[in-house]
Design an enzyme around this catalytic site. Structure first.
Site, PDB file in Angstrom:
ATOM      1  N   LYS A   1      20.831  17.950  -0.850  1.00 55.30           N
ATOM      2  CA  LYS A   1      20.923  17.751   0.548  1.00 55.30           C
ATOM      3  C   LYS A   1      22.155  17.287   0.917  1.00 55.30           C
ATOM      4  O   LYS A   1      22.465  15.991   0.840  1.00 55.30           O
ATOM      5  CB  LYS A   1      19.652  16.860   1.185  1.00 55.30           C
ATOM      6  CG  LYS A   1      19.695  17.359   2.750  1.00 55.30           C
ATOM      7  CD  LYS A   1      18.976  16.252   3.343  1.00 55.30           C
ATOM      8  CE  LYS A   1      19.927  15.063   3.916  1.00 55.30           C
ATOM      9  NZ  LYS A   1      21.062  15.067   4.560  1.00 55.30           N
TER      10      LYS A   1
ATOM     11  N   GLU B   1      25.032   5.064  -4.894  1.00 57.53           N
ATOM     12  CA  GLU B   1      26.545   4.454  -4.511  1.00 57.53           C
ATOM     13  C   GLU B   1      26.415   4.360  -2.923  1.00 57.53           C
ATOM     14  O   GLU B   1      26.231   5.246  -2.109  1.00 57.53           O
ATOM     15  CB  GLU B   1      27.371   5.976  -4.565  1.00 57.53           C
ATOM     16  CG  GLU B   1      27.644   6.335  -5.898  1.00 57.53           C
ATOM     17  CD  GLU B   1      28.263   5.465  -6.930  1.00 57.53           C
ATOM     18  OE1 GLU B   1      28.992   4.580  -6.450  1.00 57.53           O
ATOM     19  OE2 GLU B   1      28.097   5.387  -8.270  1.00 57.53           O
TER      20      GLU B   1
HETATM   21  N1  LIG Z   1      29.790   3.992  -2.658  1.00 55.86           N
HETATM   22  C1  LIG Z   1      29.812   5.307  -2.591  1.00 55.86           C
HETATM   23  O1  LIG Z   1      30.438   6.116  -3.556  1.00 55.86           O
HETATM   24  C2  LIG Z   1      29.825   5.803  -1.055  1.00 55.86           C
HETATM   25  C3  LIG Z   1      30.508   7.172  -0.744  1.00 55.86           C
HETATM   26  C4  LIG Z   1      30.527   7.513   0.421  1.00 55.86           C
HETATM   27  C5  LIG Z   1      29.869   6.918   1.310  1.00 55.86           C
HETATM   28  N2  LIG Z   1      29.201   5.613   1.254  1.00 55.86           N
HETATM   29  C6  LIG Z   1      28.605   4.641   2.149  1.00 55.86           C
HETATM   30  O2  LIG Z   1      27.820   5.895   3.041  1.00 55.86           O
HETATM   31  C7  LIG Z   1      27.942   5.188   4.437  1.00 55.86           C
HETATM   32  C8  LIG Z   1      28.160   6.214   5.464  1.00 55.86           C
HETATM   33  O3  LIG Z   1      27.559   7.541   5.331  1.00 55.86           O
HETATM   34  P1  LIG Z   1      26.561   7.954   6.069  1.00 55.86           P
HETATM   35  O4  LIG Z   1      26.654   7.385   7.442  1.00 55.86           O
HETATM   36  O5  LIG Z   1      26.619   9.500   5.747  1.00 55.86           O
HETATM   37  O6  LIG Z   1      25.153   7.184   5.163  1.00 55.86           O
HETATM   38  P2  LIG Z   1      23.880   7.558   5.495  1.00 55.86           P
HETATM   39  O7  LIG Z   1      22.848   6.644   4.746  1.00 55.86           O
HETATM   40  O8  LIG Z   1      23.341   7.575   7.023  1.00 55.86           O
HETATM   41  O9  LIG Z   1      23.824   9.102   5.230  1.00 55.86           O
HETATM   42  C9  LIG Z   1      24.057   9.494   3.832  1.00 55.86           C
HETATM   43  C10 LIG Z   1      23.253  10.760   3.580  1.00 55.86           C
HETATM   44  O10 LIG Z   1      21.630  10.373   3.615  1.00 55.86           O
HETATM   45  C11 LIG Z   1      21.056  10.944   4.522  1.00 55.86           C
HETATM   46  N3  LIG Z   1      19.896  10.446   5.091  1.00 55.86           N
HETATM   47  C12 LIG Z   1      19.942   9.582   6.256  1.00 55.86           C
HETATM   48  N4  LIG Z   1      18.786   9.104   6.694  1.00 55.86           N
HETATM   49  C13 LIG Z   1      17.909   9.272   5.368  1.00 55.86           C
HETATM   50  C14 LIG Z   1      16.631   8.799   5.080  1.00 55.86           C
HETATM   51  N5  LIG Z   1      15.939   8.053   5.609  1.00 55.86           N
HETATM   52  N6  LIG Z   1      16.066   9.466   3.939  1.00 55.86           N
HETATM   53  C15 LIG Z   1      16.842  10.342   3.315  1.00 55.86           C
HETATM   54  N7  LIG Z   1      18.175  10.698   3.269  1.00 55.86           N
HETATM   55  C16 LIG Z   1      18.680  10.176   4.554  1.00 55.86           C
HETATM   56  C17 LIG Z   1      21.951  11.741   5.654  1.00 55.86           C
HETATM   57  O11 LIG Z   1      21.609  12.975   6.036  1.00 55.86           O
HETATM   58  C18 LIG Z   1      23.145  11.895   4.596  1.00 55.86           C
HETATM   59  O12 LIG Z   1      23.037  13.064   4.052  1.00 55.86           O
HETATM   60  C19 LIG Z   1      28.750   4.087   4.252  1.00 55.86           C
HETATM   61  O13 LIG Z   1      28.017   2.858   4.305  1.00 55.86           O
HETATM   62  C20 LIG Z   1      29.682   4.119   3.024  1.00 55.86           C
HETATM   63  O14 LIG Z   1      30.127   2.989   2.593  1.00 55.86           O
HETATM   64  C21 LIG Z   1      29.304   5.291  -0.134  1.00 55.86           C
END
Ligand SMILES: NC(=O)c1ccc[n+]([C@@H]2O[C@H](COP(=O)([O-])OP(=O)(O)OC[C@H]3O[C@@H](n4cnc5c(N)ncnc54)[C@H](O)[C@@H]3O)[C@@H](O)[C@H]2O)c1
Ligand SMILES: O=CCCC(=O)O
Length: 504
Positions: free
Chosen positions: A201, A281
């Site tokens: 997803k 990650e």
């Molecule tokens: N360590 C890494 O490699 C890495 C890489 C990119 C981003 N990030 C981190 O991601 C964050 C930013 O990205 P974001 O705002 O998209 O994060 P997010 O956790 O809100 O969303 C990431 C993904 O999770 C999904 N998601 C959201 N809520 C969910 C739930 N309750 N259950 C299952 N899936 C869910 C979203 O639709 C999206 O696909 C930052 O903290 C960033 O540091 C980490």
């Protein structure tokens, strides 16, 4: 809730059109992707309503997992040559459609086209790298003969001990919007090389990039069931997480995103079906340390790159700048000058360095943290320019208790403090529970090893601000997650080790 659900006719040398274009609701409409300079149609996208809020997320996911499961049985029997060919063809398809893919990414996420183009290459590099892994002993069917410790009256050791690798099985994956292509290939490439099938997803903000990459995969031989993309809307995220965490046929969950959601998935998987392998990650809050002996040209260059890449919306972006007292004024003056020269604007326009933040909520969040920071001085920026565009911002001398210092800000905000010695810098860095990237600049070789080894981070850049590559293990410590992606470590996450003792 509507989605652009398929990319058709992705032509070589082609690209995509602004998502703001009004389209009639409740229809399937064709959406052209134009080359902005020539207005030539680069590809067509179908917009459909069937991924809306009324989709039965659990049923759709279950059926994708079932398909991945049945295809997985034959896929794990493919040869290393078959899988290597698919991955390498897929990388070529991506590279030959780099402008189309970069345009989709810029229009979906706002990042400057030059950064999107770099991401296309970065994303393709995982496919190329793991096509090579198919042939290595760390790949599926690779393994070792282990010297036997068991005595035998013949004088030889008794038996042959072997360990070999098998795919873990069906994988459930979730990716974020900030690197919509590279975060996807960083997962699916090692999974495919290991002989696993996957259901992914993408972020609701960037479904098109994932769909386009999937489409190009089809052309490379990624048949139905080997890798599926389910572009659910925001309302479907939690349901997808539930569906993969509680399904016994899903043997591994790989997530990239926020620490909050990562922990939620970890606890769901623990309480749900069978014990699952997990890769998380998660977020960072990277320290960036400039020692008194640092080369200042390098320090400023690395600071600009590691802070303002993707408008600060990178998990490895520097947030907490610690500068040796004796170099503080010089660093701030030069960093400020560079930050003020950055152009904020439309990612499709030439010369743009920073695009918008991903949503109004993200921009409001950064704005609030800056406004609520009561100590320190804003030496440049600090404002929402218009809409989701935020100015490159430097705040100097804030207290350690300020939220903007303590937490990953995921925006173009650099927080700068001075320090007196290594111990003080390390003490401040260790106050954070995150441990993804860190950076420091020094010419002292002893300090490189001493300080580098002490840092509580999974990634360390020494005299460098951009360190990510498919060839090195990427991942964090503590609240930044578990598992590694990229390199030889990355494929291990998708392999089970089997030990076999053969008594002669
Ligand atoms: N360590 C890494 O490699 C890495 C890489 C990119 C981003 N990030 C981190 O991601 C964050 C930013 O990205 P974001 O705002 O998209 O994060 P997010 O956790 O809100 O969303 C990431 C993904 O999770 C999904 N998601 C959201 N809520 C969910 C739930 N309750 N259950 C299952 N899936 C869910 C979203 O639709 C999206 O696909 C930052 O903290 C960033 O540091 C980490
Ligand atoms: O946002 C996190 C991924 C960035 C990278 O791989 O360099």
């Amino acid at each position: 809730m509507r989605f652009l659900t398929s990319v058709k006719h992705l032509l070589p040398g082609v690209r995509i059109l602004p998502p703001s274009t009004p389209l009639p609701p409740s229809t399937i409409s064709t959406y052209p992707v134009l080359n902005p300079s020539t207005n030539q149609v680069l590809c067509l996208i179908d917009r459909q309503d069937d991924w809306g809020s009324d989709v039965d997320v659990s049923r759709v996911t279950r059926s994708a997992v079932d398909k991945a499961m049945s295809v997985g049985e034959s896929f794990k029997r493919t040869t290393s040559l078959d899988r290597a060919n698919i991955l390498s063809l897929w990388a070529s398809e991506i590279r030959s459609n780099s402008l189309a893919l970069a345009t989709i990414m810029t229009l979906e996420s706002g990042k400057p086209l030059t950064e999107s183009l770099s991401e296309v290459e970065y994303g393709a590099s995982f496919l190329s790298y793991y096509s090579g892994s198919c042939y290595r002993t760390s790949g599926l069917n690779g393994g070792h003969i282990i010297p036997s410790p068991f005595p035998d009256p013949s004088g030889y050791s008794r038996g042959t001990l072997m360990s070999y690798n098998e795919p873990v099985g069906v994988c459930g994956m979730i990716t974020p919007w900030n690197f919509p292509l590279a975060m996807l290939t960083r997962k699916v490439a090692p999974a495919l090389a290991a002989g696993c099938t996957s259901v992914l997803k993408p972020s609701e903000h960037t479904p098109l990039t994932a769909i386009a990459v999937r489409e190009l995969g089809r052309r490379a031989g990624v048949e139905d069931g080997i890798f599926e993309v389910l572009p659910f809307g925001e309302g479907g995220s939690r349901g997808f997480g539930d569906a993969i965490c509680t399904n016994d046929d899903v043997k591994k969950v790989s997530f990239t995103g926020s620490t909050r959601v990562g922990k939620e998935l970890q606890s769901k998987a623990a309480g749900g079906g069978v014990v699952k392998r997990m890769s998380l990650e998660l977020g960072g809050n990277a320290p960036f340390v400039v020692f008194e002996d640092a080369d200042m040209d390098r320090a400023v260059d690395a600071a600009v790159k590691s802070k303002f890449r993707n408008a600060g919306q990178t998990c490895v972006c520097s947030d907490r700048f610690l500068i040796a007292k004796s170099r503080m004024d010089e660093f701030v003056e030069r960093f400020k000058k560079e930050a003020e020269e950055l152009k904020v604007g439309d990612g499709m326009e030439e010369g743009t360095n920073l695009g918008p933040l991903i949503t109004g909520q993200a921009a409001a969040n950064v704005e609030r943290k800056v406004r609520e920071c009561k100590s320190g001085e804003i030496v440049t920026g600090g404002k929402r320019i218009v809409g989701n565009f935020f100015s490159p911002t430097i705040i100097v001398g804030m207290g350690l208790e300020e939220e903007v210092w303590r937490e990953e800000n995921f925006g173009p905000v650099a927080c700068v403090r001075s320090f007196s010695d290594e111990d003080e810098a390390l003490g401040v860095i260790k106050m954070s529970r995150t441990g993804l990237a860190s950076y420091f600049l020094t010419k002292d070789v002893g300090r490189i090893f001493r300080f580098g080894r002490e840092l509580p981070n999974g990634l360390v850049g020494v005299n460098e601000g951009i360190i990510s590559t498919a060839h090195a293990p990427f991942g964090g410590i503590g609240e930044s997650g578990i598992g590694r992606e990229g390199s030889g470590e990355g494929i291990e996450e998708y392999l089970e080790k089997k030990y076999m003792m053969i008594n002669h």
